[in-house]
Design an enzyme around this catalytic site. Sequence first.
Site, PDB file in Angstrom:
ATOM      1  CB  CYS A  49      76.941   9.398  90.515  1.00 62.46           C
ATOM      2  SG  CYS A  49      77.118   8.439  91.991  1.00 62.46           S
ATOM      3  CD  GLN A 114      81.250   2.925  94.816  1.00 65.19           C
ATOM      4  OE1 GLN A 114      80.682   3.855  94.252  1.00 65.19           O
ATOM      5  NE2 GLN A 114      81.063   1.667  94.497  1.00 65.19           N
ATOM      6  CD  GLN A 118      82.941   8.677  93.968  1.00 67.38           C
ATOM      7  OE1 GLN A 118      82.352   9.039  94.989  1.00 67.38           O
ATOM      8  NE2 GLN A 118      82.309   8.133  92.949  1.00 67.38           N
ATOM      9  CD  GLU A 190      71.700   0.593  85.729  1.00 61.81           C
ATOM     10  OE1 GLU A 190      72.107   1.263  86.668  1.00 61.81           O
ATOM     11  OE2 GLU A 190      70.795   0.959  84.943  1.00 61.81           O
ATOM     12  CB  THR A 191      69.204  -5.316  88.300  1.00 62.38           C
ATOM     13  OG1 THR A 191      68.429  -4.188  87.921  1.00 62.38           O
ATOM     14  CG2 THR A 191      69.053  -5.592  89.758  1.00 62.38           C
TER      15      THR A 191
END
Lengths: 428, 274
Positions: A49, A114, A118, A190-191
């Site tokens: 991201c 993470q 990836q 989202e949170t």
Amino acid sequence: MNLLAVSINHRTAPVELREALYLGNEDIKSLISSAKEKLLVEGVVLCTCNRTEVYGFPFDKNIGHNDLQNFVIEKKSSFNINPEHFQSFLSREAVKHLFSVITGIDSLLIGDNQVFKQVKDSFQLSEEMSFAGFLMKRIFDFALTAGKRALTETEISEGAVTVSYAAVQLIEKIFSSLNKKSALVIGAGETGELAAKHLQDRGISHLTITNRTIEKAEKLAQSLNSKIIPFTNFKEHLHEFDIVISATSSPDLILTKSDIKSAIKKRNYASLVLMDIAVPRDIDPDSKNIDYVFYHDIDSLNIIVEQNLTKRRTEIPKVEKIIDEEVDNLFNWYNSLQAAPTIKNLRDHFENIRLEEIEKNKNKFSSEDQEKLEIVTKRIINKILHQPTIELRKSAEAGENTIESAARIGILRQLFGIDNNRQDEEKK
Amino acid sequence: MVNFIDFLNWLLPVFYIVTFSIYSYDFMTGKKELANSKRLFLFITLLFHALYLIVRTIYFGHPPITNVFEIFTVLAFAISFSYFILELVTDIRGTGPFIIIISILFQIISSIEIEHIVTVKDVLKSNLLGIHVFSALVGYSGITISAVYGFLYLMLYKEIKLNQFGLIFNRLPNLEILERLSFSSAVIGFVLLTCAIVIGIIWLPRAFPNFSYADPKLIGTSIVWILYGIGITSKLLGKWRGKKVVIFSIIGFVIAILSTMLSNFLSVSFHSFY
């Protein structure tokens, strides 16, 4: 090592450009197909991201960073991306950058673990597309080793560094295990979703969602396999929960001190954890003064986040040391992929085998025959090694360290276990 | 032999202080490299302490329970030994310094004040006395450990409530575990104190002609026993929990210490042997 790398990341480009360059699996596959045709013999495309990066060995020495950058820019030509938004790395620096990425020290969130997965996935995709060859595989083997060592030998990924994860860390300082606890998440944004996922990852026994718009709550509850209760009467059930996480966008308080007082009384003063991660706050902050109520808002959770980030920053030198060691290991291996020393190593290796066998068996021969044995075995070895030696010399004459010759030498060394034998000898 | 006993007597505080220092260093730095070696140090300390108690018993012909300073060294051993077992069983390693420091205090006082008593009153050679004192001592170490965990519970409770996420927050186990450790230790302490009291009630009137139910130590222990009884029953019935239970445990411990000190040093009764 003619390894090129270009990177667009959080240091070089604003978020909208990083978003524009975000590549899904299909995009990466198409990029790899074009790169294989025009630019790179082998390589890897990495996209997270916060970064898009291309690593690779070019077809020839005339292909440089600019070609690689333009190649990426062409793919997203509608956006205002230019070469200033890229970082470029060559050879050792490119390897070092890859190792910094996989260990998490180059991440926006230092120690983000993470990224390890990836990088691994990106490499696998390259391998599936036959884009990662002999050299790239070895480089990624060393990268994975560096990543694993950073995770196990340092505390670079220890502690919560996001507010929702810090909330879970704090809850775990109050309750010994979440598998007998029940939690209510107020707000399906989202949170709230992130907090609910963290709770579920930590094994919460009962998870319930409530939201003003019931459809949103239903959708989240379905994805998390949890229950829902209507927003209109969730206060009546408040005492049934050990943990309440509130993350709505309500401008007013949702839970007052008297709501909490009444809930804790009904719970017979069993501990109640309130995590108010909404801005503006959802729960009356005065609730923290009630006994057995652990109230925390986003500011207190940020204290934990900051502490953990500081701790992670102090681990960076240790990770850099690991990176340097692994880069050295990689280049020691790479430098051994040269024709002249390999010919010598190969001949020494066979000569050692010959001498060992003669030593073991010489008593079976008379003294006259021993001389003949010496001559015959030498001749056999010379004949076996004649063709490989000629091929290796050709490689050397053609210019060392082209990808093909390095790969050929690497495979040869691997086949005969030359590196293993040398390491054993060095140890002795 | 006496020289060897004296040597061990002075060596023990040093061992305890070294073990405490290692546990404290580990607590402060949070580094994992001392996680196993600190346990080994505690084991060695306990081994030397056990050797000291055995050699003393053999040489003087009676177990070291005939006066308060002998009892202190046994108490120091019992507390650290109980902690060692607790650490092995639960694998909770962050609370050692808070327990071992209690052993240090008892051992230092004992090492300074202990005397070589060869002849003891006949009444102190009874087997029932051995069981009485043993259960009382292990019972007291149980309530000591319970109070320490209770104190740690209160410290962590306060840190969490006040958003102070320092060493206590980072190193101690969670509140539920601290409460459980405090409660389990209190239950063990209570059961053993009950044994000590029952044996005492059977044996004391027979052994001491001047026995009196108004004996300060007896009254003190009974108050402690009643307090723990109330606390444990309320917790088991679900009426009390958390902070309330641990505060009760700490109060019980303070009363137990005060009653022991008062009855041993200030009053003269059949129960004072020093």
